[in-house]
Design an enzyme around this catalytic site. Sequence first.
Site, PDB file in Angstrom:
ATOM      1  N   HIS A 142       0.829  -1.216   0.000  1.00 54.64           N
ATOM      2  CA  HIS A 142       0.000   0.000   0.000  1.00 54.64           C
ATOM      3  C   HIS A 142       0.865   1.268   0.000  1.00 54.64           C
ATOM      4  O   HIS A 142       0.428   2.313   0.487  1.00 54.64           O
ATOM      5  CB  HIS A 142      -0.957   0.041   1.203  1.00 54.64           C
ATOM      6  CG  HIS A 142      -1.686  -1.249   1.432  1.00 54.64           C
ATOM      7  ND1 HIS A 142      -2.895  -1.536   0.847  1.00 54.64           N
ATOM      8  CD2 HIS A 142      -1.347  -2.344   2.162  1.00 54.64           C
ATOM      9  CE1 HIS A 142      -3.286  -2.740   1.219  1.00 54.64           C
ATOM     10  NE2 HIS A 142      -2.361  -3.257   2.009  1.00 54.64           N
ATOM     11  N   SER A 187      14.601  21.438 -16.587  1.00 52.71           N
ATOM     12  CA  SER A 187      13.414  22.238 -16.864  1.00 52.71           C
ATOM     13  C   SER A 187      13.845  23.484 -17.633  1.00 52.71           C
ATOM     14  O   SER A 187      14.928  24.024 -17.408  1.00 52.71           O
ATOM     15  CB  SER A 187      12.758  22.635 -15.537  1.00 52.71           C
ATOM     16  OG  SER A 187      12.025  23.833 -15.696  1.00 52.71           O
ATOM     17  N   LYS A 225      15.733  21.880 -11.445  1.00 54.55           N
ATOM     18  CA  LYS A 225      15.040  20.614 -11.693  1.00 54.55           C
ATOM     19  C   LYS A 225      15.887  19.532 -12.362  1.00 54.55           C
ATOM     20  O   LYS A 225      16.722  19.817 -13.201  1.00 54.55           O
ATOM     21  CB  LYS A 225      13.789  20.855 -12.568  1.00 54.55           C
ATOM     22  CG  LYS A 225      12.682  21.616 -11.920  1.00 54.55           C
ATOM     23  CD  LYS A 225      12.121  20.947 -10.675  1.00 54.55           C
ATOM     24  CE  LYS A 225      11.394  19.659 -10.979  1.00 54.55           C
ATOM     25  NZ  LYS A 225      10.181  19.902 -11.761  1.00 54.55           N
ATOM     26  N   GLU A 262       8.771   8.488 -16.875  1.00 56.69           N
ATOM     27  CA  GLU A 262       7.400   8.962 -17.107  1.00 56.69           C
ATOM     28  C   GLU A 262       6.892   8.545 -18.479  1.00 56.69           C
ATOM     29  O   GLU A 262       5.745   8.089 -18.633  1.00 56.69           O
ATOM     30  CB  GLU A 262       7.351  10.485 -16.957  1.00 56.69           C
ATOM     31  CG  GLU A 262       7.591  10.921 -15.521  1.00 56.69           C
ATOM     32  CD  GLU A 262       7.841  12.417 -15.395  1.00 56.69           C
ATOM     33  OE1 GLU A 262       7.368  12.997 -14.424  1.00 56.69           O
ATOM     34  OE2 GLU A 262       8.501  13.012 -16.265  1.00 56.69           O
TER      35      GLU A 262
END
Length: 477
Positions: free
Chosen positions: A172, A293, A299, A306
């Site tokens: 979980h 970024s 970043k 992704e």
Amino acid sequence: MSNEQGPSMAGSAAGSAAPLWHGRFDQGPADELWAFTVSLPFDRRLAMDDIAGSRAHVKGLARVGLISAAEEAAVLDALDHVEREMAGGSFTVLGTDEDIHTAVERRVTELAGPPGAKLHTGRSRNDQIATDMRLYTKRELVDVARRVTVLQRTLLNRSKEAGETYVPGYTHLQRAQPVLLAHHLLAHGWALFRDVDRLLDCRRRADVSPLGAGALAGSSLPLDPRFTANELDFARVFDNSLDAVSDRDFVAEALFCCTLLAVHLSRIAEEVVIWSSEEVGFLRLDDRYSTGSSMMPQKKNPDIAELTRAKAARLIGHLTGLLAMLKGLPLAYNRDLQEDKEPLFDAVDQLKLALSAMNGLLETSRFDRKRMEAAADSPYLAATDLAEWLVQAGTPFRDAHALVGSLVRDSLERNVPLPELVAAHPALGDAAAALCAPGQAVQRRTSPGAGGPEQVAKQLAKFQKQLDATLTRLQDT
Ligand code: ARG
């Protein structure tokens, strides 16, 4: 979808020559029909398979006396020539080349003269395309499987390097019990073994030659499908001509195998995203395998992971699209079947890209041992062990669970370290409290297949052995 792979073909003359079926028609096709139905932009990547299929077919025709040896030689020469043109990029496409079959046959006839007009004897584009697709699928499934083993090798290497580094195991997404990092990495590796097995199993079922089924019902000519199957290295021959031209189970299965593999990659990717977040910080991505970024200078983003998640979604779409396309088709061939190509080609292409990118990412990322172990050293992760310690001393598990649970609650509510409460409890004491010490719980994961060092050492050896056996199996395929 960008499926425009395969041999590059020079120029395209908007042709006025008649299409293959011109005999029965007064007028040529409307531009809209042509634009809508033409498949060469994507089926041209089947060029080499189509040529291989034509070679086998021509040899088969000669063998049963439907063409002479001289005609056979002329067509085979022309096919070699076309192959060279395609490989070298000098093949010129005409506007009348509806698909790869038409393009090859048209050029063969230009080169070989009248014998070229015999190439399509006893054959239909329906058995031809099914043959091409099976040749493509057989080859690509093995190629994908090989690339999976590369990723498995990386997981194995990283597992070996990880030694006794341990991490919290989760259920979980809540910290549950510690396991070795190697155990966690190999868990993904075992799933990939099932993928390789599935890909090869799918290949075995795809290994049936449909050539000789004709348009749907076979032929009045004395064709020998077994001969052409052997020529093309197919293990088996179709039993039913209707089934041969309409069966796309192998495409559906190949898509499923690719999709499940993509889902496995996506699950790894999801963990990369979580583990490389600043909040978790278990994993640091290499500069070469992360992105920045355009606006925020600080970043460092896990774009590969992704996109891998998103590619899985794309493949799920291809699989469901194909199944939906198939479900309403009456026997035998229907043009709908042309829509099997782009999803499969795209799935294979995207999967290969994802496998390479994820492999590079996993090869180069650095694990933060301190952070992982600090997270795993929370004494609460030893709670199950405390209950099991009581079990060893004769307490029924349910009672032990309740007792330790109440200590955990107490510890959280009163903000007292759990080991202190354990040490002070009459049923537990110092020996039990020692179970909560850093690095202890993982050592006690000792049952077969468990995540502690003793068992993981066995697992590593078994994984290594299975990987070697898989590589041998792939070599022999
Ligand atoms: N392009 C077709 C396909 O991909 C193969 C050719 C058969 N076409 C036909 N009109 N019978 O399925």
